[in-house]
Design an enzyme around this catalytic site. Structure first.
Site: not given
Ligand code: DGY
Length: 331
Positions: A156-158, A179, A237-239, A268, A287-289
């Site tokens: 995606g964008r990231i 996907r 860096t997602s979940r 977390e 979790h500082i993305g």
């Protein structure tokens, strides 16, 4: 009477300013952490709209009790904390905050990749512990990134910004699994679409940028780590829910993979005695993305704009269940 907006944490002031200027009555939860679900439900029942954060549990129970809400604007790109099907069933449109945090989050993925490849976080700690005594010709060796293969899970964008960074800095080849095909990434970065199996087998650095969903939960597990190169680096860096943390620990301890960089963990917050924190080729961040002035400001602004647009025009800039917007609803 003006509509009442509940903001569930203190976020950049711009959200409050925009909403107040637009004539809304804004109530910001002043607590130092998220509300419990009963507290959230109690307050949401007094509101017309919610500006929510990722730690708010907006599940079926929430929607059973708060189906009266007109709209929910999430202050995050991820919205796995929201049961969107239940929101849709209740006729509530939900928005998120894409784009404004893509650069910031890709920077963290890129930074973790470099930090892991040269064991930076670990070696920093050894200096603090007085272990820097002499030059070591055969110790502390990392691995180089130039010309290696970057595998993106979730283009995606990231993911696209990460691909751009890695190509520009290290001429990395880009492969991805998603996907659906991302033709823009293919055109801009020569990214090659591969199966999940190929992604595991061919990536030197495998960076996760997907959403957390029923399909992706725990997809990086013992079986998948065992198919990766022994020299590979896993970045998430997602979940945290996308990887199984015990399996990741095992993969690193048994040298099934070489290193890992995490901005998200499972669970977390990560506990201080987690074995990952003392591994040389591991780097972990809390979790500082999206934690830059620019990104958080953009997120607050976009979330507020979504609420304003909804009440002004029946539209939202970044709605995740847009079908709801076309169905008029009697509340
Ligand atoms: C996001 O926007 O999804 C970040 O992870 C913050 O929750």
């Amino acid at each position: 009477m003006s509509k009442k907006i509940l903001i569930t944490r203190i976020i950049p002031q711009i959200a409050h300013e925009l909403l107040t200027q637009a004539g809304f009555e804004v109530n910001v939860w002043q607590g130092d952490g998220p509300m419990t679900q009963p507290e959230l439900i109690e307050r949401a029942r007094q509101a017309d709209a919610l500006l929510s954060l990722g730690a708010d549990r907006l599940n079926q129970n929430f929607f059973d009790q708060c189906g009266h809400l007109d709209v929910i604007a999430q202050f995050a790109v991820g919205y796995d904390n929201i049961d969107v099907a239940a929101a849709t069933q209740a006729g509530i449109p939900v928005s998120n905050t894409p784009d404004v945090l893509s650069e910031a989050t890709a920077d963290i993925a890129f930074g973790l990749m470099i930090a892991v490849s040269r064991k930076m976080f670990y070696l920093h700690k050894t200096i603090e512990q007085g272990q820097w005594k002499k030059f070591e010709p055969l110790k502390n060796l990392g691995i180089e990134l130039t010309g290696k293969t970057l595998g993106i899970f979730g283009m995606g964008r990231i993911g696209m910004v990460m691909a751009q960074r890695c190509q520009g800095a290290y001429k990395m080849k880009v492969i991805y699994h998603n996907r659906s095909r991302n033709e823009e990434a293919e055109k801009l970065y020569g990214a090659r679409y591969v199966s999940f199996e190929e992604l595991l087998k061919e990536s030197d650095v495998l960076s996760v940028h997907s959403v957390l969903s029923a399909e992706t939960r725990g997809i990086f597990n013992k079986a998948s780590f065992s198919k990766m190169k022994k020299s590979s680096i896993f970045i998430n860096t997602s979940r945290g829910g996308v990887h199984k943390e015990d399996d990741l620990i095992d993969a690193l301890q048994t040298k099934a993979i070489w290193g890992a960089g995490l901005d998200v963990t499972n669970p977390e917050p990560m506990q201080p005695d987690n074995p990952l924190l003392s591994m040389p080729s591991v780097a972990v961040l809390p979790h500082i993305g999206s934690a830059t002035e620019e990104a958080r400001y953009g997120m607050a602004r976009l979330a507020a704009q979504n609420i304003i647009e909804f009440y002004a025009n029946g539209k939202m800039l970044t709605c995740v269940n847009p079908k709801v917007l076309s169905i008029s609803k009697e509340k």
